[in-house]
Design an enzyme around this catalytic site. Structure first.
Site, PDB file in Angstrom:
ATOM      1  N   GLY A 160      -1.115  -4.354  -2.994  1.00 46.67           N
ATOM      2  CA  GLY A 160      -1.641  -5.530  -3.672  1.00 46.67           C
ATOM      3  C   GLY A 160      -2.735  -6.295  -2.952  1.00 46.67           C
TER       4      GLY A 160
ATOM      5  N   ASP B 236       6.091 -14.841  -3.643  1.00 46.29           N
ATOM      6  CA  ASP B 236       6.831 -15.296  -4.821  1.00 46.29           C
ATOM      7  C   ASP B 236       8.142 -15.920  -4.328  1.00 46.29           C
ATOM      8  OD1 ASP B 236       7.829 -15.567  -7.398  1.00 46.29           O
ATOM      9  OD2 ASP B 236       8.082 -13.437  -7.760  1.00 46.29           O
TER      10      ASP B 236
HETATM   11  P1  IMP Z   1       8.666 -11.814  -3.244  1.00 46.84           P
HETATM   12  O1  IMP Z   1       9.413 -10.899  -2.314  1.00 46.84           O
HETATM   13  O2  IMP Z   1       9.542 -12.350  -4.347  1.00 46.84           O
HETATM   14  O3  IMP Z   1       7.925 -12.930  -2.539  1.00 46.84           O
HETATM   15  O4  IMP Z   1       7.637 -10.913  -4.034  1.00 46.84           O
HETATM   16  C1  IMP Z   1       6.472 -10.497  -3.498  1.00 46.84           C
HETATM   17  C2  IMP Z   1       5.933  -9.300  -4.260  1.00 46.84           C
HETATM   18  O5  IMP Z   1       6.248  -9.330  -5.658  1.00 46.84           O
HETATM   19  C3  IMP Z   1       4.431  -9.309  -4.188  1.00 46.84           C
HETATM   20  O6  IMP Z   1       3.977  -8.637  -3.046  1.00 46.84           O
HETATM   21  C4  IMP Z   1       4.023  -8.640  -5.480  1.00 46.84           C
HETATM   22  O7  IMP Z   1       3.960  -7.235  -5.281  1.00 46.84           O
HETATM   23  C5  IMP Z   1       5.133  -8.937  -6.444  1.00 46.84           C
HETATM   24  N1  IMP Z   1       4.783 -10.041  -7.373  1.00 46.84           N
HETATM   25  C6  IMP Z   1       5.318 -11.288  -7.389  1.00 46.84           C
HETATM   26  N2  IMP Z   1       4.795 -12.019  -8.389  1.00 46.84           N
HETATM   27  C7  IMP Z   1       3.907 -11.221  -9.022  1.00 46.84           C
HETATM   28  C8  IMP Z   1       3.027 -11.420 -10.164  1.00 46.84           C
HETATM   29  O8  IMP Z   1       2.955 -12.485 -10.793  1.00 46.84           O
HETATM   30  N3  IMP Z   1       2.261 -10.348 -10.512  1.00 46.84           N
HETATM   31  C9  IMP Z   1       2.294  -9.160  -9.843  1.00 46.84           C
HETATM   32  N4  IMP Z   1       3.089  -8.944  -8.783  1.00 46.84           N
HETATM   33  C10 IMP Z   1       3.899  -9.957  -8.373  1.00 46.84           C
HETATM   34 MG    MG Z   2       2.582  -6.932  -2.661  1.00 46.23          MG
END
Ligand code: IMP
Ligand code: MG
Length: 179
Positions: free
Chosen positions: A48, A106
Site C-alpha cells: 500500500g 486504521d
Molecule cells: P490496521 O491494522 O487496522 O491499522 O489496518 C491497517 C491496514 O488495513 C492498512 O495497511 C491497509 O492495508 C488496510 N486498510 C485499512 N483501512 C483501509 C481503507 O480504507 N482502504 C484500504 N485499505 C485499508
Molecule cells: Mg498496508
C-alpha cells in the site's frame, strides 16, 4: 461529483491529487528538519505505501536510505486474529533511526506489530510516517509521528490503497459510496 466503479462497489472522489501532494511535501519537510543528522533508514511497507513512499522520498533531501518490506499474515495463532511478521528486511536496523512508511493506520494493530518487531531487532529509534490515519478507528496506544491526512472512518481507495487489489493506481483518494 467524480465517481468510479471497482468490482461491485461505487466510489466518489474525496481527496484530490493537489491536496495529497501538498500534504506529502509538508511531511517530507518536517522529516528533513527533524532527522537532518540522524542518517535514517526508511522502511516502506508494501504494497500500500509504494506511492506515498515514492512521492515522499522525492522531497527528502537528507542523508538516508530506504528499504522495502512486506507483512506475512497468519490466521489463528492468537485469539485476536491475524498476526503479522515483517518479511524481506535484509538490512540491519541495529542502532539505526528507523522511519516506517505506511499507507494508513486504521485500528493500529498492524503498526503495533511492526513497531514491536523493529524494537525487537534493535532499532535505536522508530518513527512512523503514515499517509493516512482514521483517528476514530484507533484501538492501540501507538505514537504516529507524521500523518499526512486524517480521514473519517470510511473505506477508501487510491494512491496505493486498494479494494481487493484494484484502485492502487489512482492519483486521487476515493471513498466508498454506500448504496
Ligand atoms: P490496521 O491494522 O487496522 O491499522 O489496518 C491497517 C491496514 O488495513 C492498512 O495497511 C491497509 O492495508 C488496510 N486498510 C485499512 N483501512 C483501509 C481503507 O480504507 N482502504 C484500504 N485499505 C485499508
Ligand atoms: Mg498496508
Amino acid at each position: 461529483m467524480k465517481t468510479l466503479q471497482l468490482k461491485d462497489r461505487k466510489f466518489a472522489l474525496s481527496i484530490p491529487e493537489v491536496q495529497i501532494q501538498q500534504a506529502v511535501k509538508e511531511v517530507a519537510e518536517r522529516i528533513n528538519r527533524d532527522l537532518a543528522d540522524a542518517d535514517p533508514l526508511f522502511i516502506c511497507v508494501l504494497n500500500g505505501a509504494f506511492m506515498f513512499a515514492g512521492d515522499l522520498m522525492r522531497h527528502i533531501n537528507i542523508n538516508s536510505q530506504i528499504t522495502f518490506v512486506k507483512l506475512a499474515s497468519y490466521e489463528g495463532l492468537l485469539t485476536t486474529g491475524e498476526v503479522k511478521e515483517i518479511i524481506g528486511l535484509n538490512e540491519s536496523v541495529v542502532d539505526r533511526n528507523v522511519v516506517v512508511i505506511e499507507d494508513i493506520v486504521d485500528t493500529g494493530i498492524t503498526m503495533e506489530r511492526i513497531l514491536a518487531s523493529l524494537k525487537n531487532k534493535g532499532a535505536r529509534s522508530i518513527r512512523v510516517a503514515s499517509f493516512l490515519q482514521k483517528p476514530e478507528a484507533l484501538q492501540r496506544d501507538i505514537r504516529l509521528d507524521y500523518v499526512a491526512i486524517k480521514i473519517p472512518n470510511d473505506f477508501i481507495v487510491g494512491y496505493g490503497l486498494d479494494y481487493d487489489g484494484y484502485g492502487r493506481n489512482l492519483r486521487d483518494i476515493y471513498t466508498v459510496v454506500e448504496e
